[in-house]
Motif scaffolding. Structure first.
Motif, PDB file in Angstrom:
ATOM      1  N   ASP A 145      38.552  31.525  43.484  1.00 38.68           N
ATOM      2  CA  ASP A 145      38.297  32.960  43.604  1.00 38.68           C
ATOM      3  C   ASP A 145      36.791  33.232  43.679  1.00 38.68           C
ATOM      4  N   TRP A 146      36.445  34.509  43.916  1.00 37.35           N
ATOM      5  CA  TRP A 146      35.036  34.858  44.124  1.00 37.35           C
ATOM      6  C   TRP A 146      34.184  34.518  42.906  1.00 37.35           C
ATOM      7  N   ILE A 147      34.719  34.701  41.720  1.00 38.01           N
ATOM      8  CA  ILE A 147      33.948  34.413  40.500  1.00 38.01           C
ATOM      9  C   ILE A 147      33.608  32.929  40.435  1.00 38.01           C
ATOM     10  N   ASP A 148      34.606  32.076  40.677  1.00 33.01           N
ATOM     11  CA  ASP A 148      34.370  30.624  40.664  1.00 33.01           C
ATOM     12  C   ASP A 148      33.299  30.240  41.682  1.00 33.01           C
ATOM     13  N   ARG A 149      33.348  30.845  42.852  1.00 30.02           N
ATOM     14  CA  ARG A 149      32.471  30.439  43.952  1.00 30.02           C
ATOM     15  C   ARG A 149      31.064  31.004  43.843  1.00 30.02           C
ATOM     16  N   CYS A 150      30.941  32.222  43.372  1.00 25.44           N
ATOM     17  CA  CYS A 150      29.692  32.952  43.618  1.00 25.44           C
ATOM     18  C   CYS A 150      28.981  33.542  42.406  1.00 25.44           C
ATOM     19  N   VAL A 151      29.657  33.715  41.281  1.00 27.26           N
ATOM     20  CA  VAL A 151      29.055  34.543  40.232  1.00 27.26           C
ATOM     21  C   VAL A 151      27.788  33.915  39.645  1.00 27.26           C
ATOM     22  N   ILE A 152      27.739  32.599  39.484  1.00 27.94           N
ATOM     23  CA  ILE A 152      26.543  31.943  38.945  1.00 27.94           C
ATOM     24  C   ILE A 152      25.359  32.165  39.884  1.00 27.94           C
ATOM     25  N   LYS A 153      25.586  31.991  41.191  1.00 24.97           N
ATOM     26  CA  LYS A 153      24.528  32.190  42.186  1.00 24.97           C
ATOM     27  C   LYS A 153      24.020  33.631  42.146  1.00 24.97           C
ATOM     28  N   GLU A 154      24.942  34.585  42.002  1.00 23.31           N
ATOM     29  CA  GLU A 154      24.543  35.991  41.975  1.00 23.31           C
ATOM     30  C   GLU A 154      23.748  36.322  40.711  1.00 23.31           C
ATOM     31  N   SER A 179      19.551  35.770  26.670  1.00 21.54           N
ATOM     32  CA  SER A 179      20.102  36.081  25.355  1.00 21.54           C
ATOM     33  C   SER A 179      21.633  35.980  25.310  1.00 21.54           C
ATOM     34  N   TRP A 180      22.262  35.936  26.478  1.00 23.90           N
ATOM     35  CA  TRP A 180      23.727  35.846  26.522  1.00 23.90           C
ATOM     36  C   TRP A 180      24.232  34.404  26.427  1.00 23.90           C
ATOM     37  N   HIS A 181      23.362  33.406  26.493  1.00 24.35           N
ATOM     38  CA  HIS A 181      23.775  31.996  26.456  1.00 24.35           C
ATOM     39  C   HIS A 181      24.855  31.739  27.502  1.00 24.35           C
ATOM     40  N   LEU A 182      24.491  31.932  28.738  1.00 20.88           N
ATOM     41  CA  LEU A 182      25.432  31.939  29.860  1.00 20.88           C
ATOM     42  C   LEU A 182      26.340  30.705  29.959  1.00 20.88           C
ATOM     43  N   PRO A 183      25.837  29.474  29.687  1.00 20.25           N
ATOM     44  CA  PRO A 183      26.729  28.306  29.842  1.00 20.25           C
ATOM     45  C   PRO A 183      27.950  28.342  28.924  1.00 20.25           C
ATOM     46  N   LYS A 184      27.897  29.125  27.863  1.00 17.42           N
ATOM     47  CA  LYS A 184      29.006  29.172  26.908  1.00 17.42           C
ATOM     48  C   LYS A 184      30.041  30.261  27.230  1.00 17.42           C
ATOM     49  N   LEU A 185      29.778  31.048  28.266  1.00 18.95           N
ATOM     50  CA  LEU A 185      30.649  32.189  28.553  1.00 18.95           C
ATOM     51  C   LEU A 185      31.794  31.815  29.481  1.00 18.95           C
ATOM     52  N   SER A 186      32.900  32.540  29.348  1.00 17.90           N
ATOM     53  CA  SER A 186      34.048  32.369  30.240  1.00 17.90           C
ATOM     54  C   SER A 186      33.751  33.013  31.586  1.00 17.90           C
ATOM     55  N   LYS A 187      34.595  32.749  32.583  1.00 16.56           N
ATOM     56  CA  LYS A 187      34.366  33.307  33.918  1.00 16.56           C
ATOM     57  C   LYS A 187      34.471  34.833  33.910  1.00 16.56           C
ATOM     58  N   ILE A 188      35.355  35.388  33.091  1.00 21.07           N
ATOM     59  CA  ILE A 188      35.476  36.843  33.007  1.00 21.07           C
ATOM     60  C   ILE A 188      34.222  37.433  32.376  1.00 21.07           C
ATOM     61  N   GLU A 245      40.849  39.766  28.039  1.00 18.58           N
ATOM     62  CA  GLU A 245      39.838  39.871  29.095  1.00 18.58           C
ATOM     63  C   GLU A 245      39.326  41.302  29.230  1.00 18.58           C
ATOM     64  N   ILE A 246      40.230  42.251  29.114  1.00 18.27           N
ATOM     65  CA  ILE A 246      39.834  43.660  29.186  1.00 18.27           C
ATOM     66  C   ILE A 246      38.865  43.999  28.066  1.00 18.27           C
ATOM     67  N   GLN A 247      39.134  43.499  26.875  1.00 15.02           N
ATOM     68  CA  GLN A 247      38.254  43.778  25.745  1.00 15.02           C
ATOM     69  C   GLN A 247      36.874  43.154  25.946  1.00 15.02           C
ATOM     70  N   LYS A 248      36.827  41.950  26.505  1.00 18.91           N
ATOM     71  CA  LYS A 248      35.540  41.309  26.781  1.00 18.91           C
ATOM     72  C   LYS A 248      34.724  42.139  27.768  1.00 18.91           C
ATOM     73  N   ILE A 249      35.386  42.651  28.789  1.00 17.10           N
ATOM     74  CA  ILE A 249      34.701  43.493  29.774  1.00 17.10           C
ATOM     75  C   ILE A 249      34.200  44.773  29.116  1.00 17.10           C
ATOM     76  N   ASN A 250      35.027  45.371  28.271  1.00 16.49           N
ATOM     77  CA  ASN A 250      34.621  46.594  27.564  1.00 16.49           C
ATOM     78  C   ASN A 250      33.338  46.377  26.773  1.00 16.49           C
ATOM     79  N   VAL A 251      33.266  45.259  26.055  1.00 17.63           N
ATOM     80  CA  VAL A 251      32.119  44.985  25.189  1.00 17.63           C
ATOM     81  C   VAL A 251      30.857  44.730  26.021  1.00 17.63           C
TER      82      VAL A 251
END
Length: 271
Positions: free
Chosen positions: A126-135, A149-158, A251-257
């Motif tokens: 999906d688009w997240i797998d392919r592109c989100v890191i580059k973006e 500050s978000w420690h990106l390598p530890k985050l889920s794709k959502i 996933e919805i809650q993660k997006i909300n936060v």
């Protein structure tokens, strides 16, 4: 050194250095992926005074118009619209060559935008797998400390998609601070209040109204643009209410936060 020489040679050949003189008849569509930018492009392309060019039509790493093309359009009282989402971060380049260009920035509820990213699938995922890191990498020159500050390598794709949505939709603040005229508007308003929103857009662009904007699908028969957007049918108003998609409660809650600061700015409520 060679690439720098090629850069300046290309600008000389295309008379790009004269582009600022004519940049008033050029406007851009920028924004977060899956936020209605392709739909907006197809609608505006129906206007008799607007020529729209999609990002998929560009072979060059700097796919911006030359001064010749801008001048011809200006003489004919026509406008050029470029939808180039992946080039919106080239702030210095835009300032140098297109300082008078206006920018349209549609914003979509993060839940439905991220759900749409998940639905945009090809053989590589999906688009997240392919592109989100580059973006996200493209945003680091502007939001580096905050992103670290978000420690990106530890985050889920959502979570990564939420980070991308959050900071990409703060980019208009930077554009405005550098003198660009930016119109932000909600994708949901374009879907549910088409005429009112399009009138707001044409007023911003200082382009006369055309009813062809409301009948855009009659001007684009049997055509599908980037991301599978159909341009040969009227707007499906149910898109505005389809917020959750494939997302589960966690996933919805993660997006909300993650997205809450920008959600609040645009009056998006948590699911």
């Amino acid at each position: 050194m060679i690439s720098k020489f090629k850069y300046h040679l290309r600008n000389l050949i295309t008379l790009r250095y004269f582009s600022p003189v004519f940049s008033g008849n050029l406007f851009f569509i920028f924004g977060c992926q899956r936020s209605g930018t392709t739909l907006l492009l197809s609608i505006l392309n129906a206007h008799p005074q607007i020529t729209c060019v999609d990002e998929t039509e560009f072979p060059s790493p700097y796919p911006f118009p030359s001064a010749q093309r801008l001048a011809i359009n200006k003489i004919n009282h026509h406008y050029l619209c470029f939808k180039i989402l992946e080039h919106s971060h080239k702030l210095d380049f835009l300032k140098k060559f297109y300082p008078n260009s206006k920018i349209l920035w549609p914003i979509r509820n993060p839940h439905s935008a991220i759900s749409s990213m998940l639905n945009l699938v090809n053989s590589e995922g999906d688009w997240i797998d392919r592109c989100v890191i580059k973006e996200i990498e493209r945003l680091k020159p502007f939001f580096g400390k905050e992103l670290e500050s978000w420690h990106l390598p530890k985050l889920s794709k959502i979570e990564l998609a939420g980070i991308y949505w959050l900071y990409k939709n703060q980019y208009p603040i930077l554009l405005k601070s550098h003198g660009f005229d930016v119109l932000e508007f909600k994708y949901e308003e374009l879907i549910q209040n088409q005429k009112e929103t399009l009138a707001k857009i044409t007023n911003f662009l200082e382009i006369e109204w055309s009813d062809d904007l409301l009948n855009f699908y009659q001007k684009n028969p049997s055509k599908s643009l980037a991301g599978g957007t159909r341009t040969d049918r009227p707007i499906n108003t149910t898109r505005a209410s389809n917020l959750q998609g494939k997302l589960n409660a966690e996933e919805i809650q993660k997006i909300n936060v993650i997205c809450q600061p920008v959600m609040q700015k645009y009056s998006y409520t948590e699911l």
